[in-house]
Write a protein that holds these residues in place. Structure first.
Motif, mmCIF file in Angstrom:
data_model
loop_
_atom_site.group_PDB
_atom_site.id
_atom_site.type_symbol
_atom_site.label_atom_id
_atom_site.label_comp_id
_atom_site.label_asym_id
_atom_site.label_seq_id
_atom_site.Cartn_x
_atom_site.Cartn_y
_atom_site.Cartn_z
ATOM 1 N N GLN A 59 0.846 -1.194 0.000
ATOM 2 C CA GLN A 59 0.000 0.000 0.000
ATOM 3 C C GLN A 59 0.881 1.243 0.000
ATOM 4 O O GLN A 59 1.926 1.286 0.655
ATOM 5 C CB GLN A 59 -0.923 0.013 1.215
ATOM 6 N N LYS B 160 -6.060 11.879 5.560
ATOM 7 C CA LYS B 160 -4.874 11.453 6.310
ATOM 8 C C LYS B 160 -3.644 11.483 5.411
ATOM 9 O O LYS B 160 -2.517 11.589 5.900
ATOM 10 C CB LYS B 160 -5.112 10.031 6.848
ATOM 11 N N ASP B 161 -3.857 11.398 4.103
ATOM 12 C CA ASP B 161 -2.761 11.365 3.133
ATOM 13 C C ASP B 161 -2.573 12.744 2.511
ATOM 14 O O ASP B 161 -3.483 13.272 1.859
ATOM 15 C CB ASP B 161 -3.057 10.352 2.026
ATOM 16 N N SER B 162 -1.391 13.297 2.675
ATOM 17 C CA SER B 162 -1.155 14.650 2.173
ATOM 18 C C SER B 162 -1.254 14.724 0.665
ATOM 19 O O SER B 162 -1.654 15.758 0.113
ATOM 20 C CB SER B 162 0.216 15.151 2.633
ATOM 21 N N TRP B 163 -0.957 13.632 -0.055
ATOM 22 C CA TRP B 163 -0.972 13.706 -1.517
ATOM 23 C C TRP B 163 -2.380 14.002 -2.037
ATOM 24 O O TRP B 163 -2.548 14.781 -2.982
ATOM 25 C CB TRP B 163 -0.407 12.443 -2.152
ATOM 26 N N GLN B 164 -3.395 13.386 -1.421
ATOM 27 C CA GLN B 164 -4.747 13.655 -1.907
ATOM 28 C C GLN B 164 -5.194 15.067 -1.529
ATOM 29 O O GLN B 164 -5.876 15.750 -2.300
ATOM 30 C CB GLN B 164 -5.762 12.629 -1.387
ATOM 31 N N SER C 39 -3.450 19.953 6.613
ATOM 32 C CA SER C 39 -4.032 19.240 7.754
ATOM 33 C C SER C 39 -4.335 20.189 8.895
ATOM 34 O O SER C 39 -5.398 20.103 9.542
ATOM 35 C CB SER C 39 -3.066 18.143 8.233
ATOM 36 N N ALA D 295 0.767 4.042 1.441
ATOM 37 C CA ALA D 295 1.052 4.642 2.747
ATOM 38 C C ALA D 295 2.314 4.058 3.374
ATOM 39 O O ALA D 295 3.005 4.731 4.153
ATOM 40 C CB ALA D 295 -0.139 4.450 3.684
ATOM 41 N N ALA E 191 -7.303 7.192 5.241
ATOM 42 C CA ALA E 191 -6.314 7.152 4.158
ATOM 43 C C ALA E 191 -7.053 7.099 2.824
ATOM 44 O O ALA E 191 -8.160 6.555 2.734
ATOM 45 C CB ALA E 191 -5.406 5.936 4.304
#
Length: 443
Positions: A76, A197-201, A418, A78, A257
């Motif tokens: 995954q 939770k995921d900075s890329w998105q 965030s 992450a 995520a």
């Protein structure tokens, strides 16, 4: 950590399928492969393809190259970067591994072989003209990876079957989005699923917003050529915060995520929309829907229609239809690999052969090999075909790259998004913090 291993040994498959090698991707003479049993094993790690989507590529490659076996491990995203970097540094990593434009390519560059000699020998001296945006996977003149698929952000995906069942229309403006989300939530569903939770998105969504406010300014700013601390970037943070405050994103988004949490919720029918890009184009195909039936155990998914739309106009007067991106996934060969020739043969087969790229085209992803057209034969509906065709001009004229080349700047922006979303930082302070990180990175 979710890790799945698939080991395929299909030397007889070429005879069983009557497959002939249409492209002679024989091992180059650059490395020093020394198989002792007549078969070379190449270990391959990736977050994309996953264990299901990797299978047809591995089958086809091994059929053409019966002297090479591919041992695939899916991780995954992450967990992917830390697991792969640690393994490569310790000498226990893969021979071929996935990389991505920006910070990830910069991170992996010291651990990667230069693929230029292989590209020259296998593809030809004009290899950079035949493949799309190879420069985005190069570091200091070293070709760290070869692009596999070309994708863009700036979209939202709709579960059209769910939207239609609620008697709704996918929104195109901020006002429509609020009304739409209220109706979806009243029906007991999430409106837009976000893996915050995921900075890329989060960065993808922020780019979609800032490209409506000040098209192109983002790419100058994160490269150190312009200020990030301006009213336009502050406004983009305000709009970002409103997506949480106005209930556009689901409750608990900051703890979810993108994969697997938001992705699974959306595909299980729990949400009407999700802010993913063209890398999800295979959701329009019969093949992918069949895989979802197997994955989620829901036969109804075979008849579910997923449709991509351009990100809605969340800013008054903002321009929609702009996409950003480039090579979404590329493949690198470990500099420590003891089977570099076979590893490079596989990496280049995936990215620079007709056979490998035609499989990419069948999944309705834009091939990196410019001579291979998109294949819509497996797309289910005319609505989906029209939506995919609408992406074409935007993908050929993208405003900038999705990824940020400086890992420190990428981290700073992810942290700022965030903090703003959770109310821990104001939009003005967030823009200043990112600007400070940019100044530090490029001083």
């Amino acid at each position: 950590m979710r890790i799945t291993r698939i080991t395929k040994r299909r030397a007889a498959l070429a005879l069983a399928l009557g497959v002939t090698a249409t492209l002679a991707f024989s091992a180059c003479s650059t490395g020093g492969d020394t198989p002792t049993d007549g078969k070379t094993t190449v270990t391959f790690w990736s977050w994309n393809p996953d264990e299901t989507t990797a299978e047809p590529y591995i089958e086809a490659f091994e059929a053409e190259h019966p002297d090479i076996t591919i041992d695939h491990r899916f991780i995954q995203f992450a967990d992917y970067t830390s697991a792969t970097q640690l393994a490569l540094t310790s000498g226990s990593g893969p021979d071929v591994f996935g990389t991505q434009v920006g910070a990830l390519t910069e991170q992996f560059a010291p651990l990667s072989a230069d693929l230029t000699p292989y590209l020259e020998e296998t593809v030809g001296a004009d290899w950079s003209d035949k493949l799309t945006a190879t420069d985005q996977l190069a570091v200091d003149g070293k070709q760290v990876g070869v692009p596999w698929m070309i994708t863009g952000g700036g979209l939202v995906w709709a579960n059209q079957t769910l939207v239609d069942s609620l008697g709704l229309t996918v929104p195109t403006t901020a006002a429509e989005l609020k009304t739409f989300c209220a109706a979806v939530e009243a029906a007991g569903k999430d409106c837009m699923e976000q893996g915050a939770k995921d900075s890329w998105q989060n960065i993808d969504v922020y780019q979609s917003i800032i490209n409506q406010i000040a098209p192109g300014d983002f790419y100058d700013a994160v490269s150190g050529d312009a200020s990030f601390d301006t009213p336009e970037f502050v406004e983009a943070f305000d709009v970002w915060k409103s997506l949480f405050d106005d209930g556009i994103f689901q409750d608990g988004a900051l703890g979810a995520a993108a994969y697997p949490d938001a992705n699974d919720a959306f595909h299980k029918g729990g949400a009407a929309l999700i802010a993913f890009g063209s890398w999800q184009n295979s959701d329009t195909t019969t093949t992918r829907l069949g895989q979802y039936v197997d994955t989620y155990g829901d036969p109804a998914l075979a008849d579910t229609e997923f449709v991509p739309y351009f990100f809605p106009q969340v800013v008054d007067g903002g321009k929609t239809g702009t996409m950003f991106g480039g090579p979404d996934v590329g493949f690198a060969v470990a500099s420590s690999s003891k089977v570099k020739d076979a590893a490079a043969t596989f990496a280049l087969w995936l990215s620079a052969s007709d056979a490998g790229q035609e499989l990419m085209a069948k999944s309705v992803q834009q091939p990196a090999l410019a001579s291979v057209p998109l294949d819509l034969s497996d797309v289910v509906t005319d609505t989906q075909k029209s939506a995919l065709e609408a992406q074409g001009p935007a993908l050929s004229d993208m405003i900038g790259a999705r990824q940020i080349s400086s890992a420190d700047v990428q981290t700073a922006l992810g942290d700022a998004l965030s903090a703003v979303a959770s109310g821990q930082q104001s939009s003005a302070d967030a823009a200043k913090a990112v600007d400070d990180a940019i100044t530090a990175a490029y001083k």
